[in-house]
Design a protein around this motif. Structure first.
Motif, PDB file in Angstrom:
ATOM      1  N   GLN A 126       0.831  -1.207   0.000  1.00  0.00           N
ATOM      2  CA  GLN A 126       0.000   0.000   0.000  1.00  0.00           C
ATOM      3  C   GLN A 126       0.866   1.258   0.000  1.00  0.00           C
ATOM      4  OE1 GLN A 126      -3.216  -0.193  -0.353  1.00  0.00           O
ATOM      5  NE2 GLN A 126      -3.471   2.013  -0.408  1.00  0.00           N
ATOM      6  N   LEU A 127       1.931   1.240   0.822  1.00  0.00           N
ATOM      7  CA  LEU A 127       2.830   2.406   0.856  1.00  0.00           C
ATOM      8  C   LEU A 127       3.463   2.614  -0.516  1.00  0.00           C
ATOM      9  CD1 LEU A 127       4.590   1.851   4.318  1.00  0.00           C
ATOM     10  CD2 LEU A 127       3.040   3.738   3.728  1.00  0.00           C
ATOM     11  N   THR A 128       3.835   1.504  -1.154  1.00  0.00           N
ATOM     12  CA  THR A 128       4.445   1.599  -2.491  1.00  0.00           C
ATOM     13  C   THR A 128       3.468   2.239  -3.467  1.00  0.00           C
ATOM     14  OG1 THR A 128       5.640  -0.434  -2.006  1.00  0.00           O
ATOM     15  CG2 THR A 128       5.572   0.239  -4.312  1.00  0.00           C
ATOM     16  N   ASN A 129       2.225   1.792  -3.407  1.00  0.00           N
ATOM     17  CA  ASN A 129       1.234   2.344  -4.331  1.00  0.00           C
ATOM     18  C   ASN A 129       0.989   3.829  -4.077  1.00  0.00           C
ATOM     19  OD1 ASN A 129       1.055  -0.090  -5.520  1.00  0.00           O
ATOM     20  ND2 ASN A 129      -0.966  -0.626  -4.750  1.00  0.00           N
ATOM     21  N   ILE A 130       1.030   4.200  -2.805  1.00  0.00           N
ATOM     22  CA  ILE A 130       0.840   5.620  -2.475  1.00  0.00           C
ATOM     23  C   ILE A 130       1.974   6.450  -3.107  1.00  0.00           C
ATOM     24  CG2 ILE A 130       1.092   7.251  -0.538  1.00  0.00           C
ATOM     25  CD1 ILE A 130      -0.735   5.322   1.076  1.00  0.00           C
ATOM     26  N   LEU A 131       3.207   5.938  -2.996  1.00  0.00           N
ATOM     27  CA  LEU A 131       4.347   6.676  -3.561  1.00  0.00           C
ATOM     28  C   LEU A 131       4.266   6.709  -5.081  1.00  0.00           C
ATOM     29  CD1 LEU A 131       7.229   5.397  -1.235  1.00  0.00           C
ATOM     30  CD2 LEU A 131       5.747   7.392  -0.961  1.00  0.00           C
ATOM     31  N   ARG A 132       3.790   5.608  -5.664  1.00  0.00           N
ATOM     32  CA  ARG A 132       3.652   5.545  -7.121  1.00  0.00           C
ATOM     33  C   ARG A 132       2.567   6.507  -7.627  1.00  0.00           C
ATOM     34  NH1 ARG A 132       0.846   0.251  -8.952  1.00  0.00           N
ATOM     35  NH2 ARG A 132      -0.873   1.472  -8.111  1.00  0.00           N
ATOM     36  N   ASP A 133       1.519   6.671  -6.856  1.00  0.00           N
ATOM     37  CA  ASP A 133       0.331   7.381  -7.352  1.00  0.00           C
ATOM     38  C   ASP A 133       0.199   8.809  -6.833  1.00  0.00           C
ATOM     39  OD1 ASP A 133      -0.238   5.027  -8.622  1.00  0.00           O
ATOM     40  OD2 ASP A 133      -1.767   4.373  -7.194  1.00  0.00           O
ATOM     41  N   VAL A 134       1.300   9.397  -6.342  1.00  0.00           N
ATOM     42  CA  VAL A 134       1.199  10.741  -5.759  1.00  0.00           C
ATOM     43  C   VAL A 134       0.528  11.716  -6.729  1.00  0.00           C
ATOM     44  CG1 VAL A 134       2.538  12.732  -4.943  1.00  0.00           C
ATOM     45  CG2 VAL A 134       3.179  10.441  -4.219  1.00  0.00           C
ATOM     46  N   GLY A 135       0.961  11.687  -7.992  1.00  0.00           N
ATOM     47  CA  GLY A 135       0.433  12.638  -8.984  1.00  0.00           C
ATOM     48  C   GLY A 135      -1.041  12.419  -9.246  1.00  0.00           C
ATOM     49  N   GLU A 136      -1.392  11.187  -9.450  1.00  0.00           N
ATOM     50  CA  GLU A 136      -2.788  10.824  -9.698  1.00  0.00           C
ATOM     51  C   GLU A 136      -3.686  11.265  -8.535  1.00  0.00           C
ATOM     52  OE1 GLU A 136      -4.354   8.916 -12.052  1.00  0.00           O
ATOM     53  OE2 GLU A 136      -6.174   8.393 -10.952  1.00  0.00           O
ATOM     54  N   ASP A 137      -3.223  10.998  -7.331  1.00  0.00           N
ATOM     55  CA  ASP A 137      -4.024  11.366  -6.163  1.00  0.00           C
ATOM     56  C   ASP A 137      -4.110  12.885  -6.018  1.00  0.00           C
ATOM     57  OD1 ASP A 137      -4.569   8.733  -5.466  1.00  0.00           O
ATOM     58  OD2 ASP A 137      -2.659   8.538  -4.424  1.00  0.00           O
ATOM     59  N   ALA A 138      -2.994  13.566  -6.294  1.00  0.00           N
ATOM     60  CA  ALA A 138      -3.003  15.034  -6.171  1.00  0.00           C
ATOM     61  C   ALA A 138      -4.023  15.635  -7.132  1.00  0.00           C
ATOM     62  CB  ALA A 138      -1.604  15.585  -6.446  1.00  0.00           C
ATOM     63  N   SER A 139      -4.180  15.009  -8.302  1.00  0.00           N
ATOM     64  CA  SER A 139      -5.140  15.566  -9.260  1.00  0.00           C
ATOM     65  C   SER A 139      -6.573  15.435  -8.737  1.00  0.00           C
ATOM     66  CB  SER A 139      -4.983  14.900 -10.631  1.00  0.00           C
ATOM     67  OG  SER A 139      -5.327  13.539 -10.512  1.00  0.00           O
ATOM     68  N   ARG A 140      -6.759  14.630  -7.720  1.00  0.00           N
ATOM     69  CA  ARG A 140      -8.083  14.533  -7.068  1.00  0.00           C
ATOM     70  C   ARG A 140      -8.092  15.260  -5.736  1.00  0.00           C
ATOM     71  NH1 ARG A 140      -9.278   8.155  -7.391  1.00  0.00           N
ATOM     72  NH2 ARG A 140      -8.263   7.805  -9.374  1.00  0.00           N
TER      73      ARG A 140
END
Ligand SMILES: CC(C)=CCC/C(C)=C/CC/C(C)=C/CC/C(C)=C/COP(=O)(O)OP(=O)(O)O
Length: 337
Positions: free
Chosen positions: A256-270
């Motif tokens: 989960q931590l890995t996915n959070i680091l991978r998806d920072v940009g995607e999440d920021a866009s939301r």
């Protein structure tokens, strides 16, 4: 949510993992299945400098699960009916599992390839678990996420209870109904994953790692706990059930931590930032720096520490993997699953 189960943020295997695995399964049927019709310091381990506080508090969650699961397994070993077996037609179940397989193959390509190394019964069970988790995630992360209400999550939780009572509401739920009965799965990690979805609808910042850890437990650690009874424990192992569940929990947290680091940009866009606010501040970073997507030296240093922490959780998981049933161990120890 930025999650294990997020799809939009994920590069396809062809993009990210090299051509050897370039499996392009564009399966619209699997995608349409996800539309849910509900009304609206261990000795050898170098501890990372960043805090791991929050672990102890959250790990209380798994004591109960490990104990309950050991009891369930003992009961079924003795032939006692732990849970009444649902009466589901074999051909219907074949179709149900096939649909779960397609969902897993479509949305978690590498993970799916790992499942192919398991026994047939275990593969099917993992696909059923994955399909349920994916649908749960879709409630808050899918195309209808904008209208997800607490009532919709309540309804999803009722459906979960129906699954565990042997009364599935649809064909995908039927696969999980069969799986929970065959493998004596505990409902708690499933409930906790729904809690994580609730958290996602209420919260878009995490003050510190303690808060983030709890979220990671709900969204990812739970998957590890759901998986242990399916993977099975080595009957010759002297390790406690608790330690094996802990290892699975940590694998889920690391993922989960890995996915959070991978998806920072995607999440920021939301508008979402899953990184601990106090740690960002320590590196002189603010929300605006995340939104502007600037890769500064501060950002690099910050990320290095976050990666160290994710690796720490993978390291914690390693020992437990060797205590799994021999037939399930290999893909986990080789980090394929
Ligand atoms: C260590 C011990 C004792 C047990 C392991 C028990 C297991 C197999 C736990 C698995 C926990 C886990 C990491 C689940 C993640 C499943 C998942 C949703 C994978 C999808 O991963 P992505 O990175 O989103 O997709 P790809 O597969 O396409 O990379």
């Amino acid at each position: 949510m930025c999650s294990t189960f997020s799809l939009a943020a994920k590069p396809s295997i062809g993009e990210s993992r090299g051509k050897i695995w370039s499996l392009q399964v564009i399966n619209s049927a699997a995608r349409s299945e996800l539309n849910i019709n509900i009304p609206r310091e261990k000795n050898s381990i170098i501890l990372p400098r960043l805090s791991t506080q929050g672990m102890l508090q959250s790990d209380v969650h798994i004591c109960e699960i490990a104990e309950r699961q050991s009891l369930a397994n003992n009961l079924s070993d003795k032939g006692d009916a732990f849970r009444s077996k649902p009466q589901l037609d074999a051909m219907f179940l074949d179709e149900a599992y096939e649909r779960c397989r397609k969902i897993c193959a479509e949305y978690a390509k590498t993970y799916y390839l790992g499942t192919l190394l398991l026994t047939k019964e275990r593969q099917k069970a993992i696909w059923a678990v994955y399909a349920w988790c994916k649908r749960t995630d879709e409630l808050v992360d899918g195309p209808n996420a904008f209208c997800v209400s607490p009532a919709a999550l309540d309804r999803w939780e009722e459906r979960l209870q129906d699954i565990f009572n042997g009364h599935p509401n649809d064909i995908l739920d039927a696969a999980l109904t069969d799986t929970v009965s065959k493998f004596n799965l505990h409902i708690k990690p499933f409930r906790d994953m729904i809690k994580g979805m609730r958290m996602d609808t209420e919260k878009c910042r995490y003050a510190n790692f303690q808060e983030l850890y709890l979220y990671c437990y709900y969204a990812g650690g739970t998957v590890g706990l759901m998986s242990v009874p399916v993977m099975g424990m080595d009957p010759d192992s002297s390790a406690s059930a608790q330690s094996i569940y802990n290892a699975a929990l940590y694998l889920g947290i690391g993922n989960q931590l890995t996915n959070i680091l991978r998806d920072v940009g995607e999440d920021a866009s939301r508008g979402r930032i899953y990184l601990p606010q106090d740690e960002l501040a320590k590196f002189g970073l603010r929300d605006e720096d995340i939104f502007s997507r600037k890769v500064s030296d501060e950002w690099r240093e910050f990320m290095k520490e976050q990666i160290t922490r994710a690796r720490y959780f993978y390291k914690l998981a390693e020992e437990g993997a060797s205590e799994l049933d021999k037939a399930s161990r290999w893909p986990v120890t080789k980090k394929i699953l």
